[in-house]
Design a protein around this motif. Structure first.
Motif, PDB file in Angstrom:
ATOM      1  N   LYS A 312       0.832  -1.207   0.000  1.00  0.00           N
ATOM      2  CA  LYS A 312       0.000   0.000   0.000  1.00  0.00           C
ATOM      3  C   LYS A 312       0.862   1.250   0.000  1.00  0.00           C
ATOM      4  CE  LYS A 312      -2.354   0.835   3.785  1.00  0.00           C
ATOM      5  NZ  LYS A 312      -1.753   2.076   4.353  1.00  0.00           N
ATOM      6  N   GLU A 313       1.882   1.264   0.837  1.00  0.00           N
ATOM      7  CA  GLU A 313       2.751   2.445   0.939  1.00  0.00           C
ATOM      8  C   GLU A 313       3.503   2.716  -0.365  1.00  0.00           C
ATOM      9  OE1 GLU A 313       1.593   1.261   4.883  1.00  0.00           O
ATOM     10  OE2 GLU A 313       2.478   0.112   3.232  1.00  0.00           O
ATOM     11  N   VAL A 314       3.952   1.646  -1.026  1.00  0.00           N
ATOM     12  CA  VAL A 314       4.658   1.807  -2.293  1.00  0.00           C
ATOM     13  C   VAL A 314       3.707   2.328  -3.369  1.00  0.00           C
ATOM     14  CG1 VAL A 314       5.816   0.567  -4.166  1.00  0.00           C
ATOM     15  CG2 VAL A 314       6.427   0.095  -1.795  1.00  0.00           C
ATOM     16  N   ALA A 315       2.482   1.811  -3.390  1.00  0.00           N
ATOM     17  CA  ALA A 315       1.491   2.285  -4.362  1.00  0.00           C
ATOM     18  C   ALA A 315       1.140   3.747  -4.108  1.00  0.00           C
ATOM     19  CB  ALA A 315       0.234   1.419  -4.294  1.00  0.00           C
ATOM     20  N   MET A 316       1.030   4.128  -2.849  1.00  0.00           N
ATOM     21  CA  MET A 316       0.760   5.529  -2.509  1.00  0.00           C
ATOM     22  C   MET A 316       1.882   6.434  -3.010  1.00  0.00           C
ATOM     23  SD  MET A 316      -0.617   4.879   1.389  1.00  0.00           S
ATOM     24  CE  MET A 316      -0.308   6.558   1.926  1.00  0.00           C
ATOM     25  N   ALA A 317       3.114   5.997  -2.812  1.00  0.00           N
ATOM     26  CA  ALA A 317       4.267   6.786  -3.247  1.00  0.00           C
ATOM     27  C   ALA A 317       4.291   6.936  -4.765  1.00  0.00           C
ATOM     28  CB  ALA A 317       5.563   6.131  -2.759  1.00  0.00           C
ATOM     29  N   LYS A 318       4.046   5.843  -5.463  1.00  0.00           N
ATOM     30  CA  LYS A 318       4.067   5.892  -6.930  1.00  0.00           C
ATOM     31  C   LYS A 318       2.952   6.782  -7.466  1.00  0.00           C
ATOM     32  CE  LYS A 318       5.469   4.552 -11.065  1.00  0.00           C
ATOM     33  NZ  LYS A 318       4.455   5.074 -11.983  1.00  0.00           N
ATOM     34  N   ALA A 319       1.768   6.692  -6.880  1.00  0.00           N
ATOM     35  CA  ALA A 319       0.646   7.527  -7.318  1.00  0.00           C
ATOM     36  C   ALA A 319       0.964   9.003  -7.127  1.00  0.00           C
ATOM     37  CB  ALA A 319      -0.621   7.145  -6.550  1.00  0.00           C
ATOM     38  N   TRP A 320       1.505   9.349  -5.949  1.00  0.00           N
ATOM     39  CA  TRP A 320       1.778  10.758  -5.651  1.00  0.00           C
ATOM     40  C   TRP A 320       2.935  11.290  -6.489  1.00  0.00           C
ATOM     41  CZ3 TRP A 320      -0.917  14.477  -3.683  1.00  0.00           C
ATOM     42  CH2 TRP A 320      -0.286  15.681  -3.371  1.00  0.00           C
ATOM     43  N   CYS A 321       4.009  10.517  -6.586  1.00  0.00           N
ATOM     44  CA  CYS A 321       5.172  10.971  -7.358  1.00  0.00           C
ATOM     45  C   CYS A 321       4.831  11.144  -8.839  1.00  0.00           C
ATOM     46  CB  CYS A 321       6.322   9.988  -7.213  1.00  0.00           C
ATOM     47  SG  CYS A 321       7.112  10.013  -5.584  1.00  0.00           S
ATOM     48  N   SER A 322       4.030  10.233  -9.370  1.00  0.00           N
ATOM     49  CA  SER A 322       3.653  10.329 -10.779  1.00  0.00           C
ATOM     50  C   SER A 322       2.949  11.642 -11.063  1.00  0.00           C
ATOM     51  CB  SER A 322       2.747   9.152 -11.169  1.00  0.00           C
ATOM     52  OG  SER A 322       3.436   7.928 -11.080  1.00  0.00           O
ATOM     53  N   ASP A 323       1.991  11.988 -10.229  1.00  0.00           N
ATOM     54  CA  ASP A 323       1.242  13.237 -10.424  1.00  0.00           C
ATOM     55  C   ASP A 323       2.079  14.460 -10.092  1.00  0.00           C
ATOM     56  OD1 ASP A 323      -0.978  11.915 -11.317  1.00  0.00           O
ATOM     57  OD2 ASP A 323      -2.088  12.028  -9.439  1.00  0.00           O
ATOM     58  N   ALA A 324       2.855  14.388  -9.003  1.00  0.00           N
ATOM     59  CA  ALA A 324       3.646  15.545  -8.569  1.00  0.00           C
ATOM     60  C   ALA A 324       4.697  15.918  -9.610  1.00  0.00           C
ATOM     61  CB  ALA A 324       4.311  15.247  -7.230  1.00  0.00           C
ATOM     62  N   TYR A 325       5.367  14.935 -10.144  1.00  0.00           N
ATOM     63  CA  TYR A 325       6.418  15.171 -11.147  1.00  0.00           C
ATOM     64  C   TYR A 325       5.802  15.763 -12.417  1.00  0.00           C
ATOM     65  CZ  TYR A 325      10.874  14.060 -13.572  1.00  0.00           C
ATOM     66  OH  TYR A 325      12.062  14.110 -14.249  1.00  0.00           O
TER      67      TYR A 325
END
Length: 377
Positions: A312-325
């Motif tokens: 869950k934590e890895v998926a949260m990070a990937k979702a946020w980083c994808s949009d933030a970048y």
């Protein structure tokens, strides 16, 4: 959580920063887009000599038994300069598959060569639509007499397939009308039954379509246990996604730096753009994206490094980083104006990198669905 870096990690990060700045200026990245290989073998050899390629593998396999979080920090520095190399697909992706599924003989034969940069492997897990299908692969391996297999199908977006010694794929083993499930195979990248075709992709990186037309494989080419390939990929996937987040954080930090520097220096109507409140707010938004992306990525990488359950934590990070970048590169284009859209400026390298990294292993929509599933929704 306490993300204070150890002295060893600080030294590695500093060394990586120096190497990346010296070896991968934007002019080099542009040069590699036009280069046939797409990377510098000399640089790759230096990376091996620095111990990067075998950082997380046991010493008996030619590695240094390092911490996963150190590798994450390494990829953050790589992301800052969008360093082109087969490091991720070979020493990390393929290496982790070999380390997880291979027997002792396979590990001894393969991992030291990967760590020394003497062999390059790559991985083809994406189907004709560009999606990861290792859970139910469209690639099929028809079992024949004598323990042989005939592999048929197409793999898309296979990185550095033109220089790889082997391509690791996941195929559905078929016997008659039945299937024994997804199975990992080590296939040759050249020879009868396999065709490698370059693809023209947004970022200019070296991706290929690999077509298997009745490729002959033996049982010796099976990696791990037959029918258990998907389980192996699932086990290493959090590490791969976390490293991709580190790479995105590095790229995002570079975008913020170059944009803040630009609005301080660009004079419009007699004063720097940076004195305008709306510009300041845009820069504040970008900095917020960066700090939150770094925090959530460091948390995910720390969980992975500690061996804790963290899907869950890895998926949260990937979702946020994808949009933030992605959003930050869009803001950067707005603040740079016309110059930011030209090929001569460096910003386009990061805009393309942001889009490529967003789609790798599933975009934010896919990752948010994983988070929802983990929450039982």
């Amino acid at each position: 959580m306490d993300f204070t870096l150890s002295q060893e990690t600080k030294m590695l990060k500093s060394s990586a920063e120096k190497f990346c700045k010296e070896k991968s200026p934007s002019s080099f990245v542009r040069e590699m887009v036009k280069d046939g290989k797409g990377f510098s073998p000399a640089h790759y050899k230096e990376m091996a000599e620095l111990g990067w390629l075998g950082l997380i593998y046991d010493e008996k396999y030619g590695g240094s038994g390092g911490d996963f979080f150190d590798l994450f920090m390494l990829f953050e520095e790589i992301g800052k300069v969008v360093l082109p190399s087969p490091f991720f697909c070979s020493a990390v992706f393929a290496g982790l598959l070999i380390n997880e599924a291979g027997d002792e003989k396979v590990k001894q034969e393969t991992l030291p060569a990967l760590a020394e940069g003497k062999r390059i492997l790559t991985v083809g897990l994406q189907d004709e639509k560009g999606g990861y299908d290792y859970l139910n692969p469209s690639l099929e391996a028809q079992e024949a007499e004598g323990g042989s297999y005939r592999i048929k199908g197409t793999r898309l977006l296979v990185p550095y397939a033109h220089v790889a010694d082997e391509i690791l794929v996941c195929a559905k083993v078929m016997k008659g009308s039945g299937s024994s499930g997804p199975t990992l195979f080590r296939t040759q990248s050249k020879g009868p039954g396999v065709t490698v075709t370059p693809l023209n992709v947004l970022s200019g990186e070296k991706y290929f379509a690999v077509v298997y037309s009745d490729y002959a494989a033996t049982s010796k080419e099976i990696l791990g246990v037959r029918g258990k390939g998907a389980e192996v990929v699932e086990k290493i996937m959090p590490k791969l996604v976390a490293l991709k987040c580190g790479e995105m954080v590095g790229g995002l930090s570079k975008v913020v730096d170059m944009t803040v520097d630009y609005v301080k220096q660009r004079v419009q109507f007699g004063k720097p753009l940076g004195v305008l409140q709306v510009v300041q707010h845009y820069c504040a938004d970008m900095t917020t994206y960066l700090d939150t992306a770094r925090m959530i990525s460091y948390q995910a990488a720390s969980f992975v490094s500690a061996g804790l359950p963290c899907a869950k934590e890895v998926a949260m990070a990937k979702a946020w980083c994808s949009d933030a970048y992605k959003k930050s590169t869009q803001i950067a284009h707005q603040l740079h104006g016309g110059i930011g859209f030209t090929e001569e400026h460096d910003l386009h390298l990061y805009y393309k990198h942001a889009k490529t990294a967003e789609l790798e292993f599933g975009d934010s929509w896919v990752q948010r669905q994983k988070v929802a599933d983990a929450l039982g929704l």
